[in-house]
Design an enzyme around this catalytic site. Structure first.
Site, mmCIF file in Angstrom:
data_model
loop_
_atom_site.group_PDB
_atom_site.id
_atom_site.type_symbol
_atom_site.label_atom_id
_atom_site.label_comp_id
_atom_site.label_asym_id
_atom_site.label_seq_id
_atom_site.Cartn_x
_atom_site.Cartn_y
_atom_site.Cartn_z
ATOM 1 N N GLU A 210 0.889 -1.176 0.000
ATOM 2 C CA GLU A 210 0.000 0.000 0.000
ATOM 3 C C GLU A 210 0.917 1.213 0.000
ATOM 4 O O GLU A 210 1.396 1.639 1.053
ATOM 5 C CB GLU A 210 -0.890 -0.014 1.261
ATOM 6 C CG GLU A 210 -1.783 -1.246 1.384
ATOM 7 C CD GLU A 210 -2.992 -1.185 0.461
ATOM 8 O OE1 GLU A 210 -3.289 -0.095 -0.052
ATOM 9 O OE2 GLU A 210 -3.616 -2.222 0.238
ATOM 10 N N CYS A 244 -2.151 9.626 2.319
ATOM 11 C CA CYS A 244 -1.659 8.981 1.087
ATOM 12 C C CYS A 244 -2.526 9.308 -0.114
ATOM 13 O O CYS A 244 -2.030 9.380 -1.233
ATOM 14 C CB CYS A 244 -1.587 7.477 1.281
ATOM 15 S SG CYS A 244 -3.152 6.744 1.772
HETATM 16 P P1 NAD Z 1 8.045 4.835 5.145
HETATM 17 O O1 NAD Z 1 8.093 4.012 3.903
HETATM 18 O O2 NAD Z 1 9.193 5.700 5.458
HETATM 19 O O3 NAD Z 1 7.865 3.882 6.437
HETATM 20 C C1 NAD Z 1 6.771 2.995 6.588
HETATM 21 C C2 NAD Z 1 7.159 1.876 7.536
HETATM 22 O O4 NAD Z 1 8.238 1.156 6.950
HETATM 23 C C3 NAD Z 1 7.624 2.317 8.930
HETATM 24 O O5 NAD Z 1 7.043 1.469 9.906
HETATM 25 C C4 NAD Z 1 9.120 2.067 8.879
HETATM 26 O O6 NAD Z 1 9.652 1.686 10.124
HETATM 27 C C5 NAD Z 1 9.233 0.912 7.924
HETATM 28 N N1 NAD Z 1 10.524 0.803 7.237
HETATM 29 C C6 NAD Z 1 11.430 1.773 7.014
HETATM 30 N N2 NAD Z 1 12.492 1.262 6.345
HETATM 31 C C7 NAD Z 1 12.228 -0.051 6.140
HETATM 32 C C8 NAD Z 1 12.933 -1.117 5.495
HETATM 33 N N3 NAD Z 1 14.111 -0.932 4.927
HETATM 34 N N4 NAD Z 1 12.361 -2.336 5.485
HETATM 35 C C9 NAD Z 1 11.153 -2.544 6.042
HETATM 36 N N5 NAD Z 1 10.433 -1.567 6.648
HETATM 37 C C10 NAD Z 1 10.967 -0.344 6.700
HETATM 38 O O7 NAD Z 1 6.694 5.643 5.058
HETATM 39 P P2 NAD Z 1 6.139 6.731 6.059
HETATM 40 O O8 NAD Z 1 6.962 7.970 5.956
HETATM 41 O O9 NAD Z 1 5.932 6.137 7.397
HETATM 42 O O10 NAD Z 1 4.683 7.012 5.436
HETATM 43 C C11 NAD Z 1 4.459 7.892 4.386
HETATM 44 C C12 NAD Z 1 4.285 7.142 3.073
HETATM 45 O O11 NAD Z 1 3.314 6.131 3.216
HETATM 46 C C13 NAD Z 1 3.757 8.050 1.975
HETATM 47 O O12 NAD Z 1 4.420 7.737 0.779
HETATM 48 C C14 NAD Z 1 2.292 7.668 1.874
HETATM 49 O O13 NAD Z 1 1.704 7.902 0.626
HETATM 50 C C15 NAD Z 1 2.350 6.219 2.176
HETATM 51 N N6 NAD Z 1 1.067 5.757 2.672
HETATM 52 C C16 NAD Z 1 0.334 4.910 1.896
HETATM 53 C C17 NAD Z 1 -0.916 4.502 2.330
HETATM 54 C C18 NAD Z 1 -1.764 3.559 1.521
HETATM 55 O O14 NAD Z 1 -2.723 3.033 2.072
HETATM 56 N N7 NAD Z 1 -1.475 3.324 0.268
HETATM 57 C C19 NAD Z 1 -1.403 4.946 3.556
HETATM 58 C C20 NAD Z 1 -0.620 5.806 4.306
HETATM 59 C C21 NAD Z 1 0.621 6.196 3.867
#
Ligand code: NAD
Length: 476
Positions: A210, A244
């Protein structure tokens, strides 16, 4: 408890009890419901502590209410979703019978982001538990209060081999995505999503991604500008653009820029009469995220874009205790429209994820469709107008995760619609029965009848075989 030990516990439990009766699933969901009823206020306070400024009413509506509704909907449909699905058997296999058995996958991992920290952690957990799975959840390190609160509550209401929250930084998240889950659902950025998909591929763990992206918001010629601007301002500024599916940029017919800017300014000021200290206007999650947004604006300006702030000066707080929010008030970034953007600007290359809205003019709707198709596929697409022919052309000729016509965001709240992205905005969808199936193995079962005639086709081949094949060619 150690990450690997919890995984082993869950894995063993999922293999020891493969068949998870509906009563057990229902009871787990009811426990989750009780947890939310008893501790919703604590979760809401934790979210507020993480953001510094975020109204508990936003959290009530967009985190807690969505999760409660999903729980109710899931409990209502659990019986139908879980049961064996009979299928028609083709004549040549009759009088055998067939059905699809819906089985739990085993252990499901969930990695959640910070922007709606309760909803995006618990909504997938509800669906995974409903489908009879064990769940390990890794919430974001950027919402430490909410993550700690969820860990505490889940540990109080669930055994670690049923549902467990793992807290930690990105190092822990990386280890987490390397576990041999039966399914891994990741919500977050496209860049990290790629890494998660690679880590999961090592074990052939199927994923649901997602992700984010740049969701366009198209105005047609036939719009009521005041109404549209209010809806876009609402959708863009929920959580200060940290959503998002927030409209990322606006596309409007050339010549309507001025009218839109005026209507948008009026809409913003109606929704948020002040910014600094306004308890309804969420702060940007961290100084680092704020600095990124400001830097994007500076770069756009240096390349010739015009930035129009929707509030000229930060007005004093209307209500609420701004002083107790400390530096968080400084992270309340005022909304801005940006005109004259180009593809060279970071604003048009990355998902914005803040209260900045580029406005791009177009001559023909064809140009809009072509531009969207030339870009990575967005998570959401918005279209405003009355011309149904144009609406249908945009719907038929563009691909996005979801669409909302004449409003923003609301498709995510519809219980019977799947929610997910496509291409760069992700794959797989959850919510509704589609989500249930995401965490379910659909096992094909064929039961042969004692009266079956299939042995007529066994070797050694000869006249009998040819006669049967001839009959089948003619009749089946
Ligand atoms: P992010 O990708 O930085 O982090 C998301 C999660 O991934 C966190 O829990 C983090 O600890 C984990 N993470 C970080 N590095 C990782 C790795 N190498 N391996 C595995 N996990 C890892 O995203 P964010 O800043 O927390 O959220 C914002 C982003 O999320 C935006 O791009 C937004 O559009 C997207 N988002 C999408 C949806 C959806 O439903 N499609 C909903 C909300 C947010």
């Amino acid at each position: 408890m150690d990450l690997h030990r919890i995984f082993d516990l869950q894995y063993q439990a999922s293999r020891a009890q493969v068949d998870v009766p509906i009563l057990v699933r229902r009871e787990r969901l009811l426990r989750l419901q009780k947890m939310l009823v008893e501790s919703g206020a604590e979760l809401s306070a934790a979210v507020q502590a993480d953001f510094g400024v975020r109204s508990e009413r936003w959290t009530e509506m967009l985190d807690l209410m969505l999760v409660r509704n999903m729980l109710k909907h899931t409990l209502k449909h659990l019986g139908v979703w879980s049961r064996r699905q009979r299928v028609r058997t083709p004549l040549m296999l009759q009088p055998g019978k067939a059905w699809v058995e819906r089985q739990p996958l085993g252990v499901v991992g969930i990695i959640a982001p910070w922007n709606y920290p309760v909803q995006l952690s618990l909504a997938p957990a509800i669906t995974a538990l409903a489908a009879g799975n064990r769940v390990m959840l890794k919430p974001s390190e950027l919402t430490p209060h909410t993550s700690a609160k969820m860990a505490e509550l889940v540990a109080r209401f669930f055994a670690p081999d049923e549902f467990c929250v793992i807290q930690g930084d990105t190092g822990v998240a990386t280890q987490f995505s390397g576990l041999q889950f039966d399914h891994l659902l990741f919500t977050g950025s496209t860049a990290v999503g790629r890494r998660v998909a690679q880590a999961a591929a090592v074990h052939l763990t199927p994923t649901t991604l997602e992700l984010g992206g740049k969701s366009p918001c198209i105005l047609s010629q036939s719009c009521d500008m005041q109404e549209v601007a209010l809806k876009i301002a609402y959708g863009k500024l929920v959580n200060a653009g940290q959503t998002c599916i927030a409209p990322d940029y606006v596309l409007l017919p050339r010549g309507q820029e001025q009218a839109f800017a005026e209507a948008f300014r009026a809409a913003v000021q109606k929704l948020y009469p002040s910014i600094s200290g306004n308890p309804d206007y969420t702060a940007i999650i961290s100084k680092r995220h704020l600095a990124r947004l400001k830097q994007m604006l500076r770069q756009a300006q240096s390349l010739g874009a015009q930035v129009h702030w929707m509030h000229e000066a930060a007005a004093p707080a209307a209500e609420g205790d701004a002083t107790s929010w400390g530096e968080a008030v400084e992270r309340q970034l005022a909304p801005a429209l940006v005109f004259g953007t180009t593809g060279q600007m970071q604003l048009m290359q990355e998902e914005i994820f803040g209260p900045i809205l580029p406005v791009i003019s177009y001559e023909h709707i064809e140009d809009v469709i072509n531009a969207i198709n030339a870009s990575p596929r967005p998570l959401a697409l918005y279209w405003f107008g009355n011309n149904e022919t144009e609406r249908d052309a945009v719907l038929a000729r563009t691909v996005s995760g979801g669409v909302c016509v004449n409003d923003t965001l609301l498709h995510v709240a519809h219980d019977n619609l799947p929610f997910g992205g496509v291409g760069d905005s992700g794959w797989g969808a959850y919510h509704s029965e589609q989500g249930f199936l995401r965490f379910t193995h659909q096992k094909a079962v064929f039961v042969q009848s004692r009266w079956a005639a299939t042995s007529l086709l066994y070797p050694p081949f000869g006249e009998k075989f040819d006669r049967v094949m001839d009959f089948m060619r003619r009749w089946f």
